[in-house]
Design a protein around this motif. Structure first.
Motif, PDB file in Angstrom:
ATOM      1  N   ALA A 157       0.837  -1.195   0.000  1.00 23.86           N
ATOM      2  CA  ALA A 157       0.000   0.000   0.000  1.00 23.86           C
ATOM      3  C   ALA A 157       0.872   1.244   0.000  1.00 23.86           C
ATOM      4  O   ALA A 157       1.994   1.240   0.519  1.00 23.86           O
ATOM      5  CB  ALA A 157      -0.928   0.004   1.214  1.00 23.86           C
TER       6      ALA A 157
ATOM      7  N   ARG B 123      -3.570   3.807  -1.658  1.00 22.05           N
ATOM      8  CA  ARG B 123      -3.785   2.886  -2.770  1.00 22.05           C
ATOM      9  C   ARG B 123      -3.151   1.533  -2.476  1.00 22.05           C
ATOM     10  O   ARG B 123      -2.060   1.462  -1.886  1.00 22.05           O
ATOM     11  CB  ARG B 123      -3.221   3.460  -4.078  1.00 22.05           C
ATOM     12  CG  ARG B 123      -3.975   4.694  -4.553  1.00 22.05           C
ATOM     13  CD  ARG B 123      -3.412   5.266  -5.849  1.00 22.05           C
ATOM     14  NE  ARG B 123      -4.178   6.444  -6.268  1.00 22.05           N
ATOM     15  CZ  ARG B 123      -5.265   6.404  -7.036  1.00 22.05           C
ATOM     16  NH1 ARG B 123      -5.703   5.238  -7.488  1.00 22.05           N
ATOM     17  NH2 ARG B 123      -5.907   7.501  -7.360  1.00 22.05           N
ATOM     18  N   LEU B 124      -3.830   0.483  -2.894  1.00 20.81           N
ATOM     19  CA  LEU B 124      -3.361  -0.883  -2.704  1.00 20.81           C
ATOM     20  C   LEU B 124      -2.932  -1.462  -4.050  1.00 20.81           C
ATOM     21  O   LEU B 124      -3.648  -1.335  -5.049  1.00 20.81           O
ATOM     22  CB  LEU B 124      -4.467  -1.740  -2.087  1.00 20.81           C
ATOM     23  CG  LEU B 124      -4.097  -3.171  -1.684  1.00 20.81           C
ATOM     24  CD1 LEU B 124      -3.134  -3.165  -0.503  1.00 20.81           C
ATOM     25  CD2 LEU B 124      -5.360  -3.967  -1.327  1.00 20.81           C
TER      26      LEU B 124
END
Length: 438
Positions: free
Chosen positions: A217, A226-227
């Motif tokens: 992440a 965000r992953l």
């Protein structure tokens, strides 16, 4: 040619060679003294990027935005100070300080590590981990690689400043990020790199791998998390966007690897589940600089905000420790030891190691002008702390309170990572490089 002429010629050659060596040495010394940092960030705050700059992250909090109390103003100032470690626009960046160490002679020679390693690792009792190390070094004195050593293994260059880095749990990948607004994934076997798309709008503040997974992440000043999946980094798996504040740090729980948390510039900590990708809880207890789960169990969470380091019980959402009398300047960095019994905290002027058993500071090292910024416990020797400063790494033997300086980068060493699987240490710097050490 007569014997006298031959002797004179040989003598002249030796004199000429000695003179040449002296000139070369003088030239090398001049080069070392001319070696300085890459200087302040440009007006965009993003190194050498071309094009329009994002608005200043620090300028998003102004006295006119409901900041009516003195405590609120103090919080704004502390957030601005914590943003300085990222070299963000409006802060001027620590790299622009006029108190920089402009002469590498102050760091000592690179060879000083091998020359003094026996003294550095020894202790009075001559037993334990450092006693065995000393014996190994003595046995292989002519082969220092078989004893304790610490040197640069490899280096990659990026376009702009690097602010964070982290090893995958199997040690096969090193992820880094920063002003490039994308993650760089460095394969430790092939030494080849891949990158994620540039989906973040502003610089990335933190990057962490999910335990026992190829997923990772990223947190950003663009108010998003965000992953990604390192196995296929070409697209984002999940994105949490539109957060009301700058996201400053994040970390995954080592025991419950579907749980992670992130902190923001408004001193909030949010706990998130991955499946489904939803917010589980919001805590108002703070952590504007950095958050780190206790290793192994993940029962505790360490958080740094301004000059205060706090420890929280994750399950019960309560504060168990507060280390507020320790640092005289903003705490920029935290790291746990492998057992989770000790926590190191870093500010520009010092590093402190805290015992969770007693709640006391048990070790302390002053920076002496080196401007500390990051630290990590050595992956092989638990009582050795690696500290990132301005251009150099400090190897600190906490048992004997001995330290040794190793020149490393051309600017701030903003982040450090370690892999107990491979014994590697990674360093990220505002000089737009990431280095491997072992």
């Amino acid at each position: 040619m007569k014997m006298g002429q031959m002797q004179q010629s040989s003598s002249e050659q030796q004199d000429a060679m000695q003179h040449q060596l002296q000139q070369q040495q003088a030239q090398n010394n001049r080069k070392r003294k001319q070696h300085s940092s890459s200087g302040p960030a440009n007006s965009t705050g993003t190194g050498n990027t071309v094009g329009p700059s994002p608005s200043s992250p620090a300028s998003t909090h102004t006295p006119g935005e409901g900041m009516n109390s003195a405590s609120s103003m103090q919080h704004v100032n502390s957030v601005s100070k914590s943003l300085m470690m990222y070299g963000a626009e409006g802060t001027g960046g620590i790299a622009s300080s006029t108190n920089q160490l402009d002469d590498l002679d102050n760091f000592g020679d690179v060879g000083s590590l091998e020359d003094n390693v026996e003294s550095f690792l020894s202790n009075d009792e001559g037993n334990g981990i450092y006693g065995s190390l000393k014996q190994t070094i003595t046995e292989h004195k002519s082969q220092p690689s078989k004893g304790f050593s610490f040197g640069e293994v490899d280096c990659i260059r990026t376009r702009n400043k690097v602010t964070c880095c982290h090893f995958s749990y199997d040690g096969k990948l090193l992820a880094s990020a920063g002003h490039d607004k994308k993650a760089v994934l460095w394969n430790m076997d092939t030494l080849k790199t891949e990158t994620t798309p540039e989906e973040h709008q502003y610089l990335i503040t933190d990057i962490r791998f999910r335990p026992n997974s190829t997923q990772l992440a990223t947190a950003s000043l663009d108010q998003s998390v965000r992953l990604w999946d390192a196995a296929n980094p070409s697209y984002c798996l999940h994105a949490y966007t539109g957060h009301p504040s700058h996201v400053m740090s994040l970390d995954f729980n080592p025991k419950k690897n579907d749980l992670f948390c992130f902190s923001d510039s408004n001193n909030e900590i949010r706990y998130w589940n991955i499946n489904p990708f939803t917010c589980a809880r919001v805590s108002k207890q703070g952590g504007s600089a950095q958050v780190r789960f206790q290793p192994v169990t993940g029962h505790l969470l360490a958080a740094a905000s301004d000059k205060v380091v706090s420890i929280y019980d994750v399950e019960n959402d309560r504060q168990t420790h507060i280390f507020q009398q320790g640092h005289s300047s903003v705490v920029n960095y935290l790291c746990w030891d492998f057992t989770g019994d000790y926590l190191a905290s870093v500010s520009e002027d010092c590093v402190k190691v805290w015992s969770l058993t007693s709640g006391d500071c048990i070790h302390e090292l002053n920076s002496n002008g080196n401007q500390f910024h990051s630290c990590v416990f050595h992956p092989s020797y638990s009582t050795l702390l690696v500290i990132g400063g301005l251009r150099s790494l400090e190897l600190w033997n906490m048992v004997d309170n001995k330290s040794m300086t190793v020149p490393a980068h051309d600017n701030i060493i903003s982040a450090l990572a370690q892999s107990p699987v491979t014994g590697m240490v990674g360093s990220a710097s505002h000089d737009s490089s990431v280095k491997l050490w072992k």
